[in-house]
Design a protein around this motif. Structure first.
Motif, PDB file in Angstrom:
ATOM      1  N   LEU A 181     -13.134 -12.416 -32.607  1.00 12.93           N
ATOM      2  CA  LEU A 181     -13.432 -11.584 -31.445  1.00 12.93           C
ATOM      3  C   LEU A 181     -13.738 -12.455 -30.222  1.00 12.93           C
ATOM      4  N   MET A 182     -13.212 -12.021 -29.056  1.00  6.19           N
ATOM      5  CA  MET A 182     -13.463 -12.768 -27.821  1.00  6.19           C
ATOM      6  C   MET A 182     -13.470 -11.822 -26.625  1.00  6.19           C
ATOM      7  N   THR A 183     -14.556 -11.873 -25.840  1.00  7.14           N
ATOM      8  CA  THR A 183     -14.684 -11.030 -24.654  1.00  7.14           C
ATOM      9  C   THR A 183     -15.421 -11.795 -23.551  1.00  7.14           C
ATOM     10  N   PRO A 184     -15.403 -11.267 -22.307  1.00  5.77           N
ATOM     11  CA  PRO A 184     -16.207 -11.878 -21.246  1.00  5.77           C
ATOM     12  C   PRO A 184     -17.692 -11.597 -21.459  1.00  5.77           C
ATOM     13  N   ASN A 185     -18.514 -12.457 -20.904  1.00  6.90           N
ATOM     14  CA  ASN A 185     -19.959 -12.357 -21.087  1.00  6.90           C
ATOM     15  C   ASN A 185     -20.592 -11.504 -19.976  1.00  6.90           C
ATOM     16  N   TYR A 186     -20.427 -10.178 -20.101  1.00 10.98           N
ATOM     17  CA  TYR A 186     -21.131  -9.220 -19.247  1.00 10.98           C
ATOM     18  C   TYR A 186     -21.210  -7.909 -20.008  1.00 10.98           C
ATOM     19  N   GLN A 187     -21.778  -6.860 -19.408  1.00  6.95           N
ATOM     20  CA  GLN A 187     -22.081  -5.656 -20.164  1.00  6.95           C
ATOM     21  C   GLN A 187     -20.863  -5.067 -20.868  1.00  6.95           C
ATOM     22  N   ALA A 188     -19.756  -4.955 -20.154  1.00  6.47           N
ATOM     23  CA  ALA A 188     -18.567  -4.368 -20.775  1.00  6.47           C
ATOM     24  C   ALA A 188     -18.066  -5.225 -21.936  1.00  6.47           C
ATOM     25  N   GLY A 189     -18.213  -6.551 -21.833  1.00  2.00           N
ATOM     26  CA  GLY A 189     -17.823  -7.424 -22.929  1.00  2.00           C
ATOM     27  C   GLY A 189     -18.689  -7.218 -24.150  1.00  2.00           C
ATOM     28  N   ARG A 190     -19.991  -7.056 -23.913  1.00  4.05           N
ATOM     29  CA  ARG A 190     -20.899  -6.801 -25.036  1.00  4.05           C
ATOM     30  C   ARG A 190     -20.621  -5.430 -25.661  1.00  4.05           C
ATOM     31  N   ASP A 191     -20.306  -4.439 -24.807  1.00  2.96           N
ATOM     32  CA  ASP A 191     -19.932  -3.116 -25.322  1.00  2.96           C
ATOM     33  C   ASP A 191     -18.650  -3.193 -26.136  1.00  2.96           C
ATOM     34  N   ALA A 192     -17.732  -4.063 -25.711  1.00  2.00           N
ATOM     35  CA  ALA A 192     -16.472  -4.219 -26.437  1.00  2.00           C
ATOM     36  C   ALA A 192     -16.718  -4.732 -27.849  1.00  2.00           C
ATOM     37  N   MET A 193     -17.553  -5.751 -27.964  1.00  6.67           N
ATOM     38  CA  MET A 193     -17.894  -6.287 -29.286  1.00  6.67           C
ATOM     39  C   MET A 193     -18.512  -5.199 -30.158  1.00  6.67           C
ATOM     40  N   ALA A 194     -19.476  -4.489 -29.590  1.00 13.35           N
ATOM     41  CA  ALA A 194     -20.174  -3.449 -30.355  1.00 13.35           C
ATOM     42  C   ALA A 194     -19.223  -2.336 -30.756  1.00 13.35           C
ATOM     43  N   VAL A 210     -16.967 -15.549 -23.068  1.00 10.65           N
ATOM     44  CA  VAL A 210     -16.535 -16.514 -22.051  1.00 10.65           C
ATOM     45  C   VAL A 210     -16.969 -16.015 -20.668  1.00 10.65           C
ATOM     46  N   PRO A 211     -17.061 -16.905 -19.681  1.00 11.63           N
ATOM     47  CA  PRO A 211     -17.405 -16.468 -18.321  1.00 11.63           C
ATOM     48  C   PRO A 211     -16.372 -15.500 -17.768  1.00 11.63           C
ATOM     49  N   LEU A 212     -16.814 -14.595 -16.931  1.00 11.87           N
ATOM     50  CA  LEU A 212     -15.925 -13.586 -16.350  1.00 11.87           C
ATOM     51  C   LEU A 212     -14.870 -14.218 -15.447  1.00 11.87           C
ATOM     52  N   THR A 213     -15.063 -15.475 -15.087  1.00 16.53           N
ATOM     53  CA  THR A 213     -14.119 -16.184 -14.214  1.00 16.53           C
ATOM     54  C   THR A 213     -13.223 -17.162 -14.962  1.00 16.53           C
ATOM     55  N   GLN A 214     -13.295 -17.184 -16.283  1.00 18.54           N
ATOM     56  CA  GLN A 214     -12.554 -18.192 -17.050  1.00 18.54           C
ATOM     57  C   GLN A 214     -11.053 -17.932 -17.007  1.00 18.54           C
ATOM     58  N   THR A 234      -9.525  -8.802 -28.535  1.00 19.14           N
ATOM     59  CA  THR A 234     -10.033  -9.303 -27.265  1.00 19.14           C
ATOM     60  C   THR A 234     -10.027  -8.218 -26.203  1.00 19.14           C
ATOM     61  N   PHE A 235     -10.942  -8.360 -25.281  1.00 20.78           N
ATOM     62  CA  PHE A 235     -11.014  -7.553 -24.067  1.00 20.78           C
ATOM     63  C   PHE A 235     -11.079  -8.541 -22.921  1.00 20.78           C
ATOM     64  N   MET A 236      -9.981  -8.670 -22.186  1.00 20.59           N
ATOM     65  CA  MET A 236      -9.898  -9.625 -21.077  1.00 20.59           C
ATOM     66  C   MET A 236      -9.161  -8.965 -19.912  1.00 20.59           C
ATOM     67  N   PRO A 237      -9.874  -8.255 -19.056  1.00 21.97           N
ATOM     68  CA  PRO A 237      -9.205  -7.507 -17.989  1.00 21.97           C
ATOM     69  C   PRO A 237      -8.663  -8.389 -16.871  1.00 21.97           C
ATOM     70  N   GLY A 238      -7.636  -7.896 -16.205  1.00 18.80           N
ATOM     71  CA  GLY A 238      -7.112  -8.534 -15.010  1.00 18.80           C
ATOM     72  C   GLY A 238      -6.600  -9.943 -15.222  1.00 18.80           C
ATOM     73  N   GLY A 239      -7.015 -10.854 -14.321  1.00 14.15           N
ATOM     74  CA  GLY A 239      -6.534 -12.230 -14.355  1.00 14.15           C
ATOM     75  C   GLY A 239      -6.876 -12.959 -15.638  1.00 14.15           C
ATOM     76  N   LEU A 240      -7.996 -12.594 -16.279  1.00 18.56           N
ATOM     77  CA  LEU A 240      -8.333 -13.219 -17.561  1.00 18.56           C
ATOM     78  C   LEU A 240      -7.247 -12.924 -18.585  1.00 18.56           C
ATOM     79  N   GLY A 241      -6.821 -11.654 -18.627  1.00 17.20           N
ATOM     80  CA  GLY A 241      -5.809 -11.247 -19.595  1.00 17.20           C
ATOM     81  C   GLY A 241      -4.455 -11.868 -19.328  1.00 17.20           C
ATOM     82  N   VAL A 242      -4.101 -12.004 -18.057  1.00 14.13           N
ATOM     83  CA  VAL A 242      -2.824 -12.622 -17.719  1.00 14.13           C
ATOM     84  C   VAL A 242      -2.761 -14.032 -18.291  1.00 14.13           C
ATOM     85  N   ASN A 243      -3.808 -14.808 -18.054  1.00 13.85           N
ATOM     86  CA  ASN A 243      -3.825 -16.191 -18.522  1.00 13.85           C
ATOM     87  C   ASN A 243      -3.934 -16.280 -20.035  1.00 13.85           C
ATOM     88  N   LEU A 244      -4.781 -15.466 -20.634  1.00 15.54           N
ATOM     89  CA  LEU A 244      -4.947 -15.525 -22.077  1.00 15.54           C
ATOM     90  C   LEU A 244      -3.642 -15.206 -22.799  1.00 15.54           C
TER      91      LEU A 244
END
Length: 407
Positions: A181-194, A210-214, A234-244
């Motif tokens: 499992l891999m998500t950004p480190n903010y509320q929505a990322g924690r909700d995604a894990m849960a 990971v940082p929201l800017t990674q 994984t939950f990686m919205p926007g630019g995070l998802g493009v790169n991942l």
């Protein structure tokens, strides 16, 4: 319909130029039925990130709202509309400053939109404590679905946990037993894990935040390669998802099933292209949903904006239709907050998703789907439904909401 980008004067209206708040204006014709000839336009603040690598998501949200107004003849319930597009810049402090200006100086009647949960958390109190209705058309943090629910807050998207639980259930159904499992480190990322773990019963090999800017995932991809899980989520919205997605494919990991939410969708697919083909996502909507309202929305949206709408646009379109139905129910009178709240809660509109209703916490009760990325005959990429995973699903926090009967 004329549109003003922030800080660029395209008209002569003093109200139309909102340099101090950094907001743009979506000016709509002031003509309305005779019944409302003397009524001032309804003012709506649309909070949508327009800056940085996540701007594509905010553009989807903004354009979905615009499409809704076009289908409504630029009116809500028969009254003309003035839209203030507020670029939150993905900075909570900036969002609060601009939203306060919209409330106090511009006196907006509604605040809608919001892509990211950290922005919604920042503006929640300023909006609701002013007695203004806030309708999130994307962000759905658990904090406002349960004990933090408010009579002035509605959500037309989902609770974060729900969408991610779709993928947990899908992983379970597909027989995967070891998942990374891999998500950004903010509320929505924690909700995604849960959310994922609420339905997945197998082994979680690792949980990585990971940082929201990674934008460089080489270390995490090396970790995945060494663990060789049955699948990743994984939950990686926007630019995070493009790169991942690009880096995942380039690393030769595409043989490990890619389960995701808001990572491969119509907002990111133009940049991801073939790298995302066959990858999975969970959603409450997809462009191929077979109903008349959705067919019209997708057709006209693509014709107007020349790209495929994502859930950000679809939910924003539904928000326009919801408010139209509510304003119509109260005869255009926004002064009675209890009557207006009841009219919004009735959700008497046709959703692009098909069936739609609000639960006790004013979050949707709806179906969720497993979707997959495909290439259309015209060469464009989109997600399409594979199967329904959850039906008439109520979010897990609703029972904790003690919503007052009256405002």
């Amino acid at each position: 319909m004329a549109f003003q980008e922030s800080g660029h004067k395209t008209g002569t209206s003093r109200r139309g130029l909102l340099l101090a708040s950094g907001a743009g204006v979506l000016a709509t014709p002031l003509a309305a039925p005779a019944l409302h000839a003397q009524a001032a336009p309804i003012k709506v603040g649309v909070v949508a990130v327009q800056t940085g690598p996540q701007a594509a998501l905010g553009t989807q949200l903004r354009d979905g709202w615009t499409m809704g107004l076009r289908h409504l003849n630029n009116q809500l319930g028969g009254r003309a509309v003035e839209t203030l597009v507020i670029d939150d810049e993905l900075r909570p402090d900036v969002a609060v400053t601009k939203v306060r200006a919209a409330l106090e100086r511009d006196r907006v009647d509604f605040v809608v939109g919001v892509v990211f949960s950290n922005i919604l958390q920042a503006i929640m109190r300023p909006v609701t404590e002013s007695g203004t209705f806030l309708i999130s058309s994307n962000a759905g943090p658990s904090t406002f679905a349960g004990r933090g629910c408010s009579p002035f807050f509605f959500n037309t998207s989902y609770n974060n946990d729900q969408v991610h639980s779709v993928m947990g259930q899908a992983a379970q159904d597909l027989g995967y037993r070891r998942v990374f499992l891999m998500t950004p480190n903010y509320q929505a990322g924690r909700d995604a894990m849960a959310g994922f773990k609420s339905r997945f019963q197998g082994e979680v090999l690792d949980e990585v935040y990971v940082p929201l800017t990674q934008l460089d995932f080489s270390a995490e991809l090396a970790r995945i390669a060494s663990l060789r899980p049955d699948a990743i989520f994984t939950f990686m919205p926007g630019g995070l998802g493009v790169n991942l997605v690009r880096q995942y494919r380039q690393a030769g990991l595409a043989n490990i099933p890619f389960l995701s939410t808001f990572t491969v969708d119509e907002a990111t697919l133009p940049a991801q292209g073939e790298a995302a083909l066959g990858f999975y996502s969970g959603a409450n909507w997809a462009p191929n949903m077979d109903n008349a309202q959705n067919t019209r929305f997708v057709r006209d949206f693509e014709a107007a904006f020349n790209y495929v709408p994502a859930t950000y646009a679809a939910q924003s379109y539904d928000t326009a239709m919801l408010l139209d139905s509510a304003v119509r129910k109260v005869g255009g009178n926004l002064g009675d907050k209890n009557a207006l709240r009841a009219a919004i809660a009735a959700a008497d509109f046709t959703s692009v998703r098909g069936g739609f209703r609000f639960g006790a916490n004013q979050y949707p009760v709806q179906d969720f789907w497993l979707c997959q990325v495909v290439r259309r005959p015209d060469g464009k990429f989109q997600t399409q439904t594979v199967r329904r995973v959850l039906e008439a699903n109520v979010d897990p926090w609703a029972a904790q909401c003690r919503m007052p009967a009256r405002i």
